[in-house]
Write a protein that holds these residues in place. Structure first.
Motif, PDB file in Angstrom:
ATOM      1  N   LEU A  45       0.766  -1.225  -0.141  1.00 18.64           N
ATOM      2  CA  LEU A  45      -0.108  -0.023  -0.058  1.00 18.64           C
ATOM      3  C   LEU A  45       0.872   1.039  -0.011  1.00 18.64           C
ATOM      4  O   LEU A  45       0.651   2.340  -0.603  1.00 18.64           O
ATOM      5  CB  LEU A  45      -0.775   0.242   1.338  1.00 18.64           C
ATOM      6  N   ARG A  46       1.963   1.352   0.706  1.00 18.52           N
ATOM      7  CA  ARG A  46       2.813   2.409   0.789  1.00 18.52           C
ATOM      8  C   ARG A  46       3.514   2.682  -0.500  1.00 18.52           C
ATOM      9  O   ARG A  46       3.646   4.008  -0.892  1.00 18.52           O
ATOM     10  CB  ARG A  46       3.819   2.089   1.820  1.00 18.52           C
ATOM     11  N   LYS A  99       2.258   1.851  -3.344  1.00 18.01           N
ATOM     12  CA  LYS A  99       0.954   1.957  -4.451  1.00 18.01           C
ATOM     13  C   LYS A  99       0.669   3.344  -4.165  1.00 18.01           C
ATOM     14  O   LYS A  99       0.481   4.299  -5.271  1.00 18.01           O
ATOM     15  CB  LYS A  99      -0.061   1.076  -4.043  1.00 18.01           C
ATOM     16  N   HIS A 100       0.711   4.194  -3.079  1.00 20.56           N
ATOM     17  CA  HIS A 100       0.109   5.411  -2.772  1.00 20.56           C
ATOM     18  C   HIS A 100       1.384   6.285  -2.227  1.00 20.56           C
ATOM     19  O   HIS A 100       1.184   7.083  -1.412  1.00 20.56           O
ATOM     20  CB  HIS A 100      -0.875   5.419  -1.697  1.00 20.56           C
ATOM     21  N   ASN A 131       0.638   9.819  -2.408  1.00 21.76           N
ATOM     22  CA  ASN A 131      -0.576  10.585  -2.055  1.00 21.76           C
ATOM     23  C   ASN A 131      -0.834   9.808  -0.397  1.00 21.76           C
ATOM     24  O   ASN A 131      -1.494   8.944  -0.331  1.00 21.76           O
ATOM     25  CB  ASN A 131      -1.745   9.872  -3.044  1.00 21.76           C
ATOM     26  N   LYS A 145      -4.536   8.875   0.613  1.00 28.27           N
ATOM     27  CA  LYS A 145      -5.106   7.602  -0.083  1.00 28.27           C
ATOM     28  C   LYS A 145      -4.420   6.653   0.914  1.00 28.27           C
ATOM     29  O   LYS A 145      -4.917   5.459   1.196  1.00 28.27           O
ATOM     30  CB  LYS A 145      -4.629   7.402  -1.389  1.00 28.27           C
ATOM     31  N   PHE A 146      -3.065   6.623   1.092  1.00 33.86           N
ATOM     32  CA  PHE A 146      -2.311   5.378   1.823  1.00 33.86           C
ATOM     33  C   PHE A 146      -3.051   5.423   3.242  1.00 33.86           C
ATOM     34  O   PHE A 146      -3.300   4.573   3.811  1.00 33.86           O
ATOM     35  CB  PHE A 146      -0.913   6.126   2.047  1.00 33.86           C
ATOM     36  N   ALA A 151      -6.412   3.796   2.803  1.00 37.35           N
ATOM     37  CA  ALA A 151      -6.195   2.296   2.657  1.00 37.35           C
ATOM     38  C   ALA A 151      -5.740   1.501   3.755  1.00 37.35           C
ATOM     39  O   ALA A 151      -6.132   0.337   3.799  1.00 37.35           O
ATOM     40  CB  ALA A 151      -5.304   2.217   1.296  1.00 37.35           C
TER      41      ALA A 151
END
Length: 254
Positions: free
Chosen positions: A63-64, A66-67, A70, A73-74, A77
């Motif tokens: 997740l880190r 991927k975002h 942003n 968003k992180f 998520a």
């Protein structure tokens, strides 16, 4: 006297045939053990939560990545991941928080000369000539460091130091295996506070020395017993988790 005071006094009466003059001190240790037994399910739940968070590390890293650009968003998520897996960043604090009322009750009982308008008879009890309502400063004034009351405190300090050293070494090994995330990496509410707590964790047990020195001896007995219990309990609950996440289960020094 209060209900709690009567409970402790009645328990001391039951233990008097075995412990004689030290029956009240034995009662305090037994009360502490009973509290820790009642809190143990919370400690087990906290351990399960720590292990669950450890298993989420790969997903959090994904997740880190991927975002990375942003943070908002992180954060959302990460919150959703914790919610989905039913993991709370603050679960490890609950065992210590639940114990605080008992500690403060003992502190009050052995700091007050009167309870419910009556003379506080609990202050008449001792542990090897050291009054349960006294403090280390009182012991130093009554025979000095090596006087009978002073030796009681030296024994408590020695036990606390041994337990604190055990916790320090164990927590340092855990943190070396899995260093805490840098501030801002995990932005869910409470995660930053837990990361900061993890950084000072190796030193928290040594703060118990200060607590033992300044509170009434009765409260000091509670702290020493609870801290020793915590060390043994954490070693058992986190025995199969040699990672830094396990260290966070040590958040409470009580």
């Amino acid at each position: 006297m209060s209900v709690f005071a009567n409970l402790v006094a009645d328990l001391a009466d039951l233990l008097e045939p075995l412990f004689r003059a030290g029956a009240m001190a034995a009662a305090i240790v037994l009360v502490t053990a009973c509290v820790r037994l009642l809190v143990h399910p919370l400690s087990r739940a906290a351990a399960r939560g720590q292990k669950a968070r450890a298993k989420l590390s790969p997903q959090i890293a994904a997740l880190r990545a991927k975002h990375a650009k942003n943070p908002e968003k992180f954060q959302r998520a990460l919150l959703e991941l914790h919610r989905k897996e039913q993991v709370s960043p603050l679960a490890g604090c609950l065992p210590g928080l639940v114990q605080l009322p008992v500690f403060f009750l003992l502190y009050h009982l052995f700091s007050s000369t009167r309870i419910g308008g009556e003379a506080n008879e609990l202050l008449d009890h001792e542990l090897f000539t050291a009054p349960l309502g006294g403090r280390w400063a009182d012991a130093l004034g009554d025979g000095g460091l090596l006087g009978a009351p002073g030796l009681v405190y030296l024994a408590l300090f020695a036990l606390v130091t041994a337990v604190a050293t055990f916790n320090y070494r164990r927590t340092k090994r855990q943190l070396a295996a899995n260093p805490p995330a840098a501030p801002g990496d995990e932005q869910a509410p409470g995660a930053g506070a837990m990361a900061a707590m993890t950084r000072v964790m190796p030193f928290l047990s040594f703060m118990t020395l200060f607590t033992v020195a300044v509170v009434p001896l009765a409260a000091a007995l509670y702290v020493v017993t609870s801290t020793t219990w915590s060390a043994v309990e954490r070693a058992f609950l986190y025995r199969d988790m040699p990672t830094g996440s396990g260290a966070m289960g040590a958040a409470a020094v009580l």
